[in-house]
Write an enzyme that holds these catalytic residues in place. Structure first.
Site, PDB file in Angstrom:
ATOM      1  N   HIS A 111       0.860  -1.197   0.000  1.00  0.00           N
ATOM      2  CA  HIS A 111       0.000   0.000   0.000  1.00  0.00           C
ATOM      3  C   HIS A 111       0.897   1.248   0.000  1.00  0.00           C
ATOM      4  O   HIS A 111       1.773   1.395   0.865  1.00  0.00           O
ATOM      5  CB  HIS A 111      -0.891   0.010   1.253  1.00  0.00           C
ATOM      6  CG  HIS A 111      -1.776   1.223   1.296  1.00  0.00           C
ATOM      7  ND1 HIS A 111      -2.996   1.270   0.655  1.00  0.00           N
ATOM      8  CD2 HIS A 111      -1.600   2.440   1.882  1.00  0.00           C
ATOM      9  CE1 HIS A 111      -3.545   2.461   0.849  1.00  0.00           C
ATOM     10  NE2 HIS A 111      -2.712   3.190   1.579  1.00  0.00           N
ATOM     11  N   ASP A 147      -7.714  -1.567   4.074  1.00  0.00           N
ATOM     12  CA  ASP A 147      -6.324  -1.238   4.425  1.00  0.00           C
ATOM     13  C   ASP A 147      -6.112  -1.107   5.933  1.00  0.00           C
ATOM     14  O   ASP A 147      -5.331  -0.269   6.387  1.00  0.00           O
ATOM     15  CB  ASP A 147      -5.877   0.078   3.739  1.00  0.00           C
ATOM     16  CG  ASP A 147      -6.162   0.070   2.258  1.00  0.00           C
ATOM     17  OD1 ASP A 147      -6.152  -1.030   1.664  1.00  0.00           O
ATOM     18  OD2 ASP A 147      -6.384   1.151   1.695  1.00  0.00           O
ATOM     19  N   CYS A 717      44.701  40.179 -42.711  1.00  0.00           N
ATOM     20  CA  CYS A 717      45.237  40.720 -41.459  1.00  0.00           C
ATOM     21  C   CYS A 717      46.644  40.223 -41.174  1.00  0.00           C
ATOM     22  O   CYS A 717      47.436  40.920 -40.568  1.00  0.00           O
ATOM     23  CB  CYS A 717      44.314  40.400 -40.308  1.00  0.00           C
ATOM     24  SG  CYS A 717      43.943  38.671 -40.210  1.00  0.00           S
TER      25      CYS A 717
HETATM   26  P1  NAP Z   1      37.246  48.319 -38.235  1.00  0.00           P
HETATM   27  O1  NAP Z   1      37.074  49.639 -38.834  1.00  0.00           O
HETATM   28  O2  NAP Z   1      37.836  48.230 -36.896  1.00  0.00           O
HETATM   29  O3  NAP Z   1      35.836  47.630 -38.273  1.00  0.00           O
HETATM   30  C1  NAP Z   1      35.630  46.310 -37.848  1.00  0.00           C
HETATM   31  C2  NAP Z   1      34.192  46.147 -37.477  1.00  0.00           C
HETATM   32  O4  NAP Z   1      33.914  46.939 -36.339  1.00  0.00           O
HETATM   33  C3  NAP Z   1      33.231  46.625 -38.549  1.00  0.00           C
HETATM   34  O5  NAP Z   1      32.105  45.785 -38.570  1.00  0.00           O
HETATM   35  C4  NAP Z   1      32.882  48.010 -38.059  1.00  0.00           C
HETATM   36  O6  NAP Z   1      31.670  48.498 -38.566  1.00  0.00           O
HETATM   37  C5  NAP Z   1      32.797  47.768 -36.578  1.00  0.00           C
HETATM   38  N1  NAP Z   1      32.865  48.977 -35.756  1.00  0.00           N
HETATM   39  C6  NAP Z   1      33.336  50.180 -36.066  1.00  0.00           C
HETATM   40  N2  NAP Z   1      33.162  51.017 -35.023  1.00  0.00           N
HETATM   41  C7  NAP Z   1      32.589  50.322 -34.031  1.00  0.00           C
HETATM   42  C8  NAP Z   1      32.156  50.621 -32.715  1.00  0.00           C
HETATM   43  N3  NAP Z   1      32.298  51.823 -32.193  1.00  0.00           N
HETATM   44  N4  NAP Z   1      31.598  49.654 -31.993  1.00  0.00           N
HETATM   45  C9  NAP Z   1      31.437  48.407 -32.481  1.00  0.00           C
HETATM   46  N5  NAP Z   1      31.805  48.085 -33.730  1.00  0.00           N
HETATM   47  C10 NAP Z   1      32.397  49.017 -34.491  1.00  0.00           C
HETATM   48  O7  NAP Z   1      38.139  47.398 -39.146  1.00  0.00           O
HETATM   49  P2  NAP Z   1      37.960  47.153 -40.667  1.00  0.00           P
HETATM   50  O8  NAP Z   1      38.467  48.368 -41.357  1.00  0.00           O
HETATM   51  O9  NAP Z   1      36.629  46.680 -41.001  1.00  0.00           O
HETATM   52  O10 NAP Z   1      38.950  45.925 -40.874  1.00  0.00           O
HETATM   53  C11 NAP Z   1      40.279  46.100 -41.074  1.00  0.00           C
HETATM   54  C12 NAP Z   1      41.049  45.840 -39.811  1.00  0.00           C
HETATM   55  O11 NAP Z   1      40.725  44.564 -39.288  1.00  0.00           O
HETATM   56  C13 NAP Z   1      42.510  45.811 -40.038  1.00  0.00           C
HETATM   57  O12 NAP Z   1      43.163  46.510 -39.027  1.00  0.00           O
HETATM   58  C14 NAP Z   1      42.856  44.338 -39.978  1.00  0.00           C
HETATM   59  O13 NAP Z   1      44.178  44.080 -39.626  1.00  0.00           O
HETATM   60  C15 NAP Z   1      41.902  43.861 -38.954  1.00  0.00           C
HETATM   61  N6  NAP Z   1      41.696  42.438 -39.066  1.00  0.00           N
HETATM   62  C16 NAP Z   1      42.234  41.668 -38.097  1.00  0.00           C
HETATM   63  C17 NAP Z   1      42.111  40.309 -38.176  1.00  0.00           C
HETATM   64  C18 NAP Z   1      42.700  39.431 -37.123  1.00  0.00           C
HETATM   65  O14 NAP Z   1      42.355  38.272 -37.088  1.00  0.00           O
HETATM   66  N7  NAP Z   1      43.529  39.956 -36.250  1.00  0.00           N
HETATM   67  C19 NAP Z   1      41.414  39.719 -39.229  1.00  0.00           C
HETATM   68  C20 NAP Z   1      40.862  40.551 -40.194  1.00  0.00           C
HETATM   69  C21 NAP Z   1      41.018  41.920 -40.101  1.00  0.00           C
HETATM   70  P3  NAP Z   1      31.628  49.251 -40.000  1.00  0.00           P
HETATM   71  O15 NAP Z   1      31.435  48.182 -40.958  1.00  0.00           O
HETATM   72  O16 NAP Z   1      30.524  50.215 -39.913  1.00  0.00           O
HETATM   73  O17 NAP Z   1      32.968  49.939 -40.142  1.00  0.00           O
END
Ligand code: NAP
Length: 913
Positions: A111, A147, A717
């Site tokens: 039970h 029960d 990059c």
């Molecule tokens: P970025 O100007 O720093 O932009 C990267 C991203 O951040 C974009 O989507 C951008 O938007 C955004 N962003 C800009 N201002 C922001 C804010 N205040 N807050 C949040 N997000 C913001 O770089 P990018 O010119 O696109 O890319 C080139 C750079 O990336 C180079 O320096 C390169 O060496 C670097 N990179 C590094 C790697 C790695 O693995 N280390 C790989 C690839 C690239 P918007 O699209 O409006 O600008």
């Protein structure tokens, strides 16, 4: 001394069958007959089946008495077995005293309450309804059926706040009850079974809860009493309440999954009127909230409407849920397989309308069904699914949903979206142009848009929705809800399956994706196929494999003598993650981050670069086809300063994975700290040194040196930002580079022979021109390029070579992110100095060395301050190898197992025992 027993087992159900099996293990026991209920249709009680398997005579009586008098033929048959003891493990029939006293040693009966409390047919329910703190069972010497007979033994357990009728039965009453029946029989055989007279103190006789009038929930009582009543009838039959519908009609429903709710009234609920309750109840995200007469609250999780169980929170949404009708042939074949599983359990032919419970299934049948379904179809199913869809057709619908989600095979699902048809590369590709939030494509707030420019012809390709902070908030809320809801239901292995399915879909559409990438970002099509898309697919496959291998450690900590301590860690997902990516490898940057983030069990939103978000949107469409639940992945094109910033600032975003420039990375890190100290990983800019020693394989050094700079038009990059070439081979190296450059095919990136396409966008193109002008101004020698490709529309920049670059020049220090080779000389006798020059930068992303001397190569790898080192090769990245920089190139890795940890948090659990 133990005597031999001849036992008659009288009862039914799995419980009785298990007791029978247990008794058969004893050598001093012979079960001489099993007495049970008649078959229901063609369905035999499991006790009868078990007995027949053991060749024990089985008797099936619909009753033992007629008009209160024992039926002579029945008594005759009972006597024929010659039992010395009757064992009644679970018996729903009224057994006459002729039988109870018919065996010389009497009758012992199970039970499910601690007698004398809760006599009657619904003892477990009443244990909960009355709010008892202790539950238990008794084995007593049967008497006249009320029960009241003397007790043989009792067992008890504390009742937990999470207990329901189901849990207390499954965790204690059933398993311990079976064992105790064995103990009781042993005591009888040993002659040591006590007969303890039941007291009248504390004795109760409670109403039978199988009568519908007793299942009515009284809402005019305290929250605690409402809670106890509901859990006392959970999951069978469920407490009855009546909903007063807006049209004045009434609907009777049953409540399940009750718990006391300490958070108080809800803010965002919808009122629901219940009969017998003055104030309305509230349907909210967590269920249905009811206020008791004491002002406390009880929450109801599930409601049964007719034969269908729904989440109480979905009461008002039900009408929106469309049943599946577009079954595939494969799914219909599975329907037949499912029907045969049902048939094997219910022992009757299965119709669309067959109700599992109405056909007589009990709780153990639910367990069996769930286990068999999991086995046969490899889907994560829970007992709750059976209660939610007890009718065959509905259950099959649930199975198909789970299958489509698990295998990602919801391919039939078509998404509505606004987009445009991209006609390029001999293809016609539908490309969405709206934001992707909560599994649907939607306009941005105030219909804001961005112009997307084709860098090859500088024409506007399309307009894409441009997310605002409000849109980001919507996506975060959806991701948050999914993280704590639908995504939690998906097991790690199933998550891996979804990711693999997505990777397969990406592979299937890789030409489309590469074409979009090429048109949108200027990537050379062949490279886009192999790297931009190919490596994206690899990333999803690689991280899919990690899903079910995320595990913690056990850690030997100091014991707290005299006790011991067990300490272990768990790796848990962080929650909602924001991803912000640049424009150089749009889909690959997305995939590197998102695949790790999703594999770890997070939900996410991504803001791709504003200049080229189209592959991310096409990808979003594929996630729906793969079967990802809404809200798990959200894609929001927009401006960094606006949408990107909103992601960094959002308080519900717990992690930000960022790839971009160092200045924006710094800014983001500050925002993340101020918003909510969110975890951040930063993959930033680089100025990677490549040292070429004279003892290198020069052919190889030239080939890789070229690609270290010009790969993906220098928008890479890890591009070698500075080449140090030993003086002995410097001129020959430059000569060969120029020779190759002169024959490099520049043009339409979709053309298969093109090696160098347009730069990504105008602002970047203009910056490259300025960069070169600065180099010339500072005195470096421009030996090739430095200008727009003559007579070509589009952002085509001539691959460029500078020599005689001194360490303090701007172009020696700063990243160009374009096809510009910066060459400096060094003297091979002074390796220390070239190492010092290579490290004299605030960046530390990648590096390379070409030499045939292994010691030199290894010494370089030791001394260089960079996250990636290439020896006699360049750009050789792989999804399994961690990728990320040192110093102002950021921290936190993409790719490899380390990337997974970027999206996990470690919890340490310590237990003393
Ligand atoms: P970025 O100007 O720093 O932009 C990267 C991203 O951040 C974009 O989507 C951008 O938007 C955004 N962003 C800009 N201002 C922001 C804010 N205040 N807050 C949040 N997000 C913001 O770089 P990018 O010119 O696109 O890319 C080139 C750079 O990336 C180079 O320096 C390169 O060496 C670097 N990179 C590094 C790697 C790695 O693995 N280390 C790989 C690839 C690239 P918007 O699209 O409006 O600008």
């Amino acid at each position: 001394m133990s005597i031999d027993l001849k036992i008659a087992v009288i009862g039914q159900s799995n419980f009785a069958a298990d007791v029978l099996e247990l008794l058969l293990e004893r050598s001093n026991i012979k079960v001489v007959g099993v007495f049970t209920i008649p078959d229901k249709g063609s369905r035999e009680d499991v006790l009868a089946t078990t007995a027949a398997n053991h060749k024990i005579p089985v008797f099936k009586f619909s009753g033992w008495r007629r008009k209160g008098v024992a039926i002579p033929e029945v008594i005759e048959q009972y006597k024929s077995v010659g039992a010395t003891l009757n064992v009644l493990p679970y018996c729903s029939q009224f057994i006459p005293m002729e039988v109870i006293d018919g065996a010389p040693l009497g009758s012992i009966c199970y039970h499910p309450s601690i007698l004398p409390r809760h006599r009657g047919a619904s003892a477990i329910s009443w244990t909960l309804i009355e709010g008892d703190e202790i539950a238990g069972f008794s084995i007593f010497w049967a008497d006249d059926g009320l029960d009241t007979g003397p007790l043989l033994l009792t067992r008890q357990t504390n009742l937990e706040p999470t207990d329901t009728l189901d849990t207390i039965y499954k965790r204690f009453l059933y398993p311990e009850g079976v064992k105790a029946m064995g103990v009781a029989v042993d005591l009888v055989a040993n002659g040591t079974a006590p007969k303890i007279t039941q007291t009248t103190v504390g004795a109760t006789y409670d109403a039978a809860m199988f009568k519908a009038e007793n299942q009515l929930l009284n809402l005019q009582q305290s929250a605690e009493r409402i809670w106890n009543f509901v859990r006392g009838l959970d999951s069978v039959p469920g407490a009855i309440a009546t909903v007063l519908l807006p049209d004045g009609s009434e609907e009777q429903v049953r409540f399940f999954g009750a718990h006391l709710y300490s958070a108080g009234p809800v803010k965002d609920g919808q009122p629901l009127k219940l009969k017998g309750l003055a104030k309305p109840a509230w349907v909210h995200e967590g269920g249905l909230l009811i206020e008791g007469t004491d002002g406390a609250f009880v929450n109801i999780k599930r409601i049964k409407r007719g034969s269908k169980m729904i989440n109480a929170s979905d009461w008002f949404k039900q009408a929106e849920q469309k049943p599946i009708t577009d079954f595939t042939e494969d799914e219909l074949a599975k329907k037949a397989q499912l029907a045969s599983i049902w048939q094997a359990i219910l022992k009757e032919s299965i119709e669309a309308s067959t109700d599992f419970f109405a056909a007589g299934a009990g709780s153990m049948d639910v367990v069996r069904l769930v286990e068999e379904v999991k086995d046969a179809f490899d889907v994560p199913f829970e007992n709750e699914h059976v209660f939610m869809a007890p009718v065959f057709e509905e259950f099959f619908g649930l199975l198909v949903k789970a299958l489509r989600q698990g295998s990602g095979d919801s391919g039939a699902q078509k998404l509505d979206y606004d987009g445009f048809v991209l006609q390029a590369n001999k293809r016609k590709i539908n490309v969405p142009t709206q934001l992707f939030i909560n599994g649907a494509f939607v306009d941005a707030e105030q219909k804001r848009t961005l112009d997307i420019v084709n860098p090859t012809d500088e024409e506007i390709l399309c307009q894409v929705a441009c997310a605002s902070a409000a849109d980001v908030d919507k996506a975060v809320q959806a991701a948050h809800k999914a993280f704590y809801g639908s995504w939690k239901q998906v097991s790690a292995r199933q998550r891996g399956q979804l990711m693999l399915k997505l990777a397969d879909l990406m592979e299937h559409h890789k030409e489309d994706l590469a074409t979009i990438e090429s048109v949108d970002s200027g990537a050379v099509y062949t490279l886009a196929l192999k790297t931009h898309i190919g490596m994206s697919i690899d990333a999803w496959r690689y991280f899919a494999g990690w899903c079910d291998k995320i595990q913690g450690n056990t850690i030997p900590v100091n014991p707290a003598r005299p006790n011991n301590v067990l300490t272990f860690t768990r790796k848990e997902p962080i929650g909602v993650c924001g991803l912000v990516t640049p424009w150089n490898y749009p889909l690959m940057m997305l995939s590197w981050k998102m695949a790790a983030c999703i594999a770890a069990g997070n939900t996410c939103l991504i803001k791709p670069a504003q200049t080229c978000p189209l592959t991310a949107l096409k990808f979003a469409e594929l996630t729906v086809q793969a079967g990802f639940p809404p809200g798990v992945i959200n894609v929001l094109p927009g401006k960094g300063s606006d949408a990107g910033q909103a992601v960094a600032d959002h308080k519900l975003v717990r992690k930000l994975g960022f790839t971009g420039s160092t200045p924006i990375g710094k800014h983001i890190m500050k925002s993340c700290a101020e918003a909510n100290i969110k975890k951040v990983s930063l993959e930033l800019g680089g100025k990677s040194p490549l040292i070429i020693f004279a003892d290198c394989d020069l052919d190889k050094a030239v080939k890789h040196g070229m690609s270290s700079v010009f790969f993906n038009k220098g928008e890479n990059c890890i591009a070698a930002g500075r080449l140090f070439v030993e003086d002995r081979i410097h001129d020959e190296f430059v000569r060969r580079v120029l020779k190759d450059l002169r024959t490099m095919t520049i043009g339409d990136p979709l053309n298969r022979s093109t090696a160098h396409g347009p730069q990504n966008h105008k602002a970047h193109f203009d910056k490259l021109l300025e960069f070169c002008q600065r180099g010339v101004k500072d005195g470096a020698t421009l030996v090739y390029g430095g200008c727009r490709v003559p007579n070509m529309k589009g952002y085509f920049f001539t691959p460029t070579v500078f020599t005689n670059v001194e360490d303090d020049m701007y172009i020696a220090q700063e990243e160009s992110f374009g096809p510009i080779m910066i060459i400096s000389k060094f003297n091979g006798s002074d390796v220390d100095s070239v190492m010092e020059r290579a490290n004299r930068t605030e960046y530390g992303l990648a590096s390379g060395v070409f030499t045939k001397d292994i010691s030199k190569a290894l010494s370089f790898a030791d001394r260089i301050e960079a996250g990636t080192v290439f020896v006699n090769v360049y750009n050789k990245t792989d999804v399994a190898a961690p990728f990320g920089g040192f110093k102002q190139s950021g921290y936190g890795k993409d790719l490899g197992q380390e990337a997974l940890n970027e999206y996990l948090k470690t919890k340490c659990v310590t237990i003393e025992y």
